[in-house]
Structure formats: C-alpha cells, structure tokens
Write a protein that holds these residues in place. Structure first.
Motif, PDB file in Angstrom:
ATOM      1  N   ALA A  39      -3.427  -0.918   6.250  1.00  0.00           N
ATOM      2  CA  ALA A  39      -4.345  -0.808   4.962  1.00  0.00           C
ATOM      3  C   ALA A  39      -4.592  -0.081   3.761  1.00  0.00           C
ATOM      4  CB  ALA A  39      -5.621  -1.282   5.073  1.00  0.00           C
ATOM      5  N   ASP A  40      -4.823   0.934   4.508  1.00  0.00           N
ATOM      6  CA  ASP A  40      -4.826   2.164   3.428  1.00  0.00           C
ATOM      7  C   ASP A  40      -3.482   3.068   3.087  1.00  0.00           C
ATOM      8  OD1 ASP A  40      -3.753   3.225   6.683  1.00  0.00           O
ATOM      9  OD2 ASP A  40      -5.022   5.050   5.931  1.00  0.00           O
ATOM     10  N   LEU A  41      -2.300   2.481   3.483  1.00  0.00           N
ATOM     11  CA  LEU A  41      -1.130   2.552   3.592  1.00  0.00           C
ATOM     12  C   LEU A  41      -0.334   1.983   2.478  1.00  0.00           C
ATOM     13  CD1 LEU A  41       0.695   4.207   6.216  1.00  0.00           C
ATOM     14  CD2 LEU A  41      -1.005   5.598   4.692  1.00  0.00           C
ATOM     15  N   ARG A  42      -1.170   0.287   2.156  1.00  0.00           N
ATOM     16  CA  ARG A  42      -0.831  -0.324   1.245  1.00  0.00           C
ATOM     17  C   ARG A  42      -1.677  -0.066  -0.222  1.00  0.00           C
ATOM     18  NH1 ARG A  42      -1.631  -6.151   4.684  1.00  0.00           N
ATOM     19  NH2 ARG A  42      -0.935  -5.122   6.595  1.00  0.00           N
ATOM     20  N   LEU A  43      -0.174  -0.604  -0.975  1.00  0.00           N
ATOM     21  CA  LEU A  43      -0.539  -0.507  -2.609  1.00  0.00           C
ATOM     22  C   LEU A  43      -1.807  -1.240  -2.958  1.00  0.00           C
ATOM     23  CD1 LEU A  43      -0.582   1.430  -5.179  1.00  0.00           C
ATOM     24  CD2 LEU A  43       1.682  -0.510  -5.747  1.00  0.00           C
ATOM     25  N   GLY A  44      -1.899  -2.058  -2.713  1.00  0.00           N
ATOM     26  CA  GLY A  44      -3.046  -3.174  -2.917  1.00  0.00           C
ATOM     27  C   GLY A  44      -3.063  -3.910  -4.307  1.00  0.00           C
ATOM     28  N   ARG A  45      -2.123  -3.955  -5.123  1.00  0.00           N
ATOM     29  CA  ARG A  45      -1.875  -4.766  -6.594  1.00  0.00           C
ATOM     30  C   ARG A  45      -0.458  -4.866  -6.333  1.00  0.00           C
ATOM     31  NH1 ARG A  45       1.188  -0.780  -9.468  1.00  0.00           N
ATOM     32  NH2 ARG A  45       0.370   1.327  -9.242  1.00  0.00           N
ATOM     33  N   ASP A  46      -0.260  -5.675  -7.528  1.00  0.00           N
ATOM     34  CA  ASP A  46       1.134  -5.604  -8.009  1.00  0.00           C
ATOM     35  C   ASP A  46       1.945  -4.233  -8.396  1.00  0.00           C
ATOM     36  OD1 ASP A  46       1.521  -8.450  -7.447  1.00  0.00           O
ATOM     37  OD2 ASP A  46       0.930  -8.995  -9.376  1.00  0.00           O
ATOM     38  N   LEU A  47       3.243  -4.390  -8.301  1.00  0.00           N
ATOM     39  CA  LEU A  47       3.948  -2.915  -9.138  1.00  0.00           C
ATOM     40  C   LEU A  47       4.163  -3.173 -10.495  1.00  0.00           C
ATOM     41  CD1 LEU A  47       7.080  -3.454  -6.591  1.00  0.00           C
ATOM     42  CD2 LEU A  47       5.501  -1.583  -7.002  1.00  0.00           C
ATOM     43  N   ASP A  48       4.082  -1.941 -11.532  1.00  0.00           N
ATOM     44  CA  ASP A  48       3.454  -1.749 -12.458  1.00  0.00           C
ATOM     45  C   ASP A  48       4.936  -1.965 -12.861  1.00  0.00           C
ATOM     46  OD1 ASP A  48       3.317  -1.539 -15.416  1.00  0.00           O
ATOM     47  OD2 ASP A  48       2.351   0.388 -14.997  1.00  0.00           O
ATOM     48  N   LEU A  49       5.673  -3.117 -13.095  1.00  0.00           N
ATOM     49  CA  LEU A  49       7.014  -3.440 -13.535  1.00  0.00           C
ATOM     50  C   LEU A  49       7.038  -3.828 -15.063  1.00  0.00           C
ATOM     51  CD1 LEU A  49       8.341  -4.364 -10.576  1.00  0.00           C
ATOM     52  CD2 LEU A  49       8.244  -2.293 -10.634  1.00  0.00           C
TER      53      LEU A  49
END
Length: 462
Positions: A39-49
């Motif tokens: 879990a600590d390696l996941r971004l946790g949000r949508d990409l800022d595209l």
C-alpha cells in the motif's frame, strides 16, 4: 460526481466494457490486480493528467508544439558524447535497413528469414574480424545489457561471484550492471591510478572468489587502458576471466582487447552506423573465442552457415539454439528476450562499406582530432588536462582554476550554438570529438571557450 470519460478509441473506458472484462476474469475491481503491491508504494489517487484531446487535429497541434521545443545543433558544434555519439552514417545504411525484408514493427527481431539470417551472419562475421574473435552474438538491447550479461556469463563459467571493476565506467551502465548482477554476484570497485587501472590495488582484490576482472577501454572518460596484459595475467592466475568493454569504432587503429588477453569482449554498436536519435539507437554485442566453455554460456541467438538436405545448397540459421532461453524457457541460464537485430544489420552494412582501410583512417582521425582538441583547449587560461592518459574521442578538462564552473560554461556556450560537452561536476567537463568535428570546428569551440571565460573574468573584476 461527474460521469466517467469514455474515449472513442479506447473501448475499456466504457463502464459496461470494463465490467464485462472484470466478470470474464472473476475480479470485483481493478484494484485486485494490484494486491501484491504494498500500500505504501501506491499513489492512492488518480494521476494528475491534462484533459484528453479528442479531436485528431488537437492532438496533432499538441504534439507539434512538443516537437518544436527540440533544438537542433549543427554537427560541427556538437561536442557532447558520454555514451551516444554523432558519427557519420552513410546514406546507404538507412536505405538498406528500411527495406521491407529487414524492417519490422517489432524491433527488427528475426522471427523469419527473408535474407535477415544471412545479413546477421555477415554482421557477426564482420564484427568477429574487427574484434579478432570467433563468435559474436545477435545484438542485445543495448551495451548496458551486454556488459551485465558478459559478467553473468563469467559467474556461470567460473562458478564464482566476485566481480572486480578497475576502470571508469558510465554511471548509468554501472547502475544497470549492479541491478542485473545483485542476485548472483558481488561487485567491487577499485579506484584507478589517474585515468587508468591501479594494477597493484586490483591485485589485492583478485583471488579465489573472483569470477571476472572488468575493464572499460576506452573508459567513460575516453582513456585507453594500457595495462590490459597485466590485468589479464592477474585474472588468469587467479582462475578468473578478463571481461573488457570497448567501442568498436576505435578498433581500426587500436588493438582488440582479445589480442591483449580479454576472454569476453562486449560493447555497444551505436557508433557503427546508428544515428543518435533522442538517446538511441543502441544495441549491444558480446564476443568470445570458439571455445564451448564460453560459447555455450551465451544466452542470446547466434546465426551460422548450415548445409541443407539438398546437396550443394546451404542456408543460415540458429547455432546451438538449445542453449537459449527461447528453447529452454524457464530453465534457461539467463533470460534474453527481444534482440535489436535491425541495428545489427545496420552495423553490418556500415562495416562492409568502411572496410579495414576505412576503419583505420577513421580511427586515426579520431586520435588526431581528440589530441588537437585537448591541446587547443588546455592552452586557454584556467583550463587544464584532467589526466595524462591517452584518449580517443573523449577527454576531461579540469576547470578548477577557470573563471567559470563547468555547468556555467556549458550554459554560456549554448547561447552561442555550441553543445560543448557534459559537466561531470562543478570543475570537470567531458568533451567529445568525432570525425564530424573538423579542425576549424575545434578552433571555433576554443574561441567560444576563451570569450566566455574572458567575459566571466571581466564580470568578477568589475
């Protein structure tokens, strides 16, 4: 909550399509596919595209704007190397590799024969003559992979883990090799004596656990290693192999590492007819003598001349295919996937065009212009030679006493249209000279150097 965006050309953006795919594989959500990632390696949000570009003309305009940000440098004003080089590429090289029997959409991989097997056999033969070795592989992805694979071969051949690096190596290459070898080898870096290997220091690290002594000649800084015979003797006395990285563009005038005791020679063929397209193209080679102990540890493909069922006819095909990961799959000694075979054909065409005399003349030109550039630039106030070694194509300037740091000098000369080299740190500049840089070009660079340094000195005293 806004409605989900559905792209007209990406079907799985439609909710119904995505749900059907999840049901087909028995998953509740896409998150299940990433369950193994902590879990600590996941971004946790949508990409800022940015907002998607729907219309084709909008996308064309956007990409065109990105491309216009690229800046071309006149070949005569480009003195940047550090692993990718602007050597001259004969027009016929591009003409041949764009033929339909060679060019494919998948990295030039030779899955079928339309003359490709013969072309690669010819490439291997020409490289073998240049390197004075018997067996050369079909190109790997790049020279970094070739280096790592050569050292991995040494560990398998000797049954040992120790790798002793005794020369300057490109930092990115060293990082790649460390990552590749970490599970199977222990890498020790022995600082050199100036620009060359410190043989006495190396001897303290070469022993019964050593699989290979690794040397780069020319080194990352362009220095030629004159102590290869002593290093070969030390390695062989300990039961280890001498593994040498080189650039084949130099071998028309410099003795092959094989002639000086190297057991495995590796490198990159980018300088042999491959353009420096935005950091590419690159492809690696590995070369060994015709010794089954060495050949059978090559994980990549080899092409050879073979007889057929028809008397008097012959063809070209895989040699010792059963040693490769293609045949052994998960039982393979080392996994090597897609080759850069198209670049091998390009290098083969280049070598055939140049011939022995052409490669010798090119090597002499590189040596002469490198030395001329070094003498001309070190005649400027505050600019010194960083070492006393023999260099080819690249050398390091010491700017410790200059009125500008290396990064500041690069910035200043770029305003005049020059790419003067790579700033290694505040006080060292790595300068590259190829056959594309004439004596006049070098004189122009020196004049720009002098003007930038003089302006900086005036500003300091003003």
């Amino acid at each position: 909550m806004t409605d989900p965006f559905i792209h007209p050309y990406v079907p799985n953006t439609a909710p119904a399509s995505r749900q059907a795919m999840l049901e087909a594989v028995g998953a509740e959500s896409v998150d299940e596919f990433y369950a193994d990632i902590p879990a600590d390696l996941r971004l946790g949000r949508d990409l800022d595209l940015p907002e998607p570009l729907i219309a084709e003309q909008e996308l064309v305009r956007h990409v065109g704007g990105l491309l216009r940000r690229n800046r071309a440098v006149d070949p005569g004003r480009l003195f940047l190397g550090a692993g990718t080089y602007l050597h001259a590429v004969p027009a016929v090289v591009d003409e041949i590799i764009n033929r339909s029997e060679f060019l494919t959409a998948y990295a030039g991989e030779p899955y079928e024969d339309h003359g490709r097997f013969q072309a690669l056999f010819q490439y291997q033969s020409l490289m073998g003559e240049l390197l004075n070795l018997d067996v050369v592989n079909v190109p790997t992805y790049d020279g970094y992979q070739a280096a790592a694979t050569s050292l991995a071969m040494a560990t398998r051949i000797t049954g040992r883990r120790g790798i002793v690096l005794v020369s300057d190596v490109h930092p990115d290459k060293l990082s790649k090799v460390r990552d590749y070898l970490r599970p199977i080898a222990d890498l020790t870096v022995v600082p050199g004596a100036g620009a060359e290997a410190d043989v006495d220091a190396a001897l303290a690290h070469i022993g019964e656990r050593t699989a290979a002594v690794w040397v780069e000649s020319p080194s990352f800084h362009g220095a030629l290693e004159t102590r290869l015979p002593q290093l070969a003797e030390a390695a062989h006395r300990a039961g280890a192999l001498l593994v040498v990285g080189t650039d084949p563009i130099t071998l028309g005038v410099i003795a092959s590492p094989a002639d000086l005791g190297a057991d495995i020679v590796h490198g990159d063929i980018q300088s042999l007819g491959l353009h420096p397209w935005f950091g590419g193209a690159h492809a690696g080679f590995i070369a060994v003598a015709d010794d089954p102990r060495l050949v059978m540890e090559l994980p990549s493909r080899l092409f050879g001349l073979a007889s057929t069922d028809v008397p008097g006819e012959y063809g070209f095909g895989d040699v010792a295919y059963d040693r490769t990961s293609f045949a052994l799959r998960e039982e393979g000694k080392e996994w090597v996937g897609t080759a850069a075979a198209l670049w091998g054909i390009a290098a083969g065409v280049y070598l055939a065009l140049m011939g022995p005399q052409g490669m010798a003349e090119l090597g002499e030109t590189l040596l002469a212009r490198t030395e001329y550039a070094r003498r001309t630039l070190t005649a400027l106030p505050g600019v010194a030679d960083a070492d006393g070694a023999v260099h080819i194509r690249e050398f390091v300037l010491d700017l410790s006493a200059a009125s500008l740091t290396a990064p500041a000098l690069v910035t200043a000369l770029r305003l005049d249209g020059f790419e003067p080299g790579l700033a290694l740190d505040d006080h060292r500049l790595l300068v590259c000279v190829t056959e594309q840089n004439t004596q006049t070009d070098i004189d122009d660079l020196a004049a720009a150097f002098a003007a930038a340094l003089a302006n900086a000195e005036k500003e300091k005293t003003a």
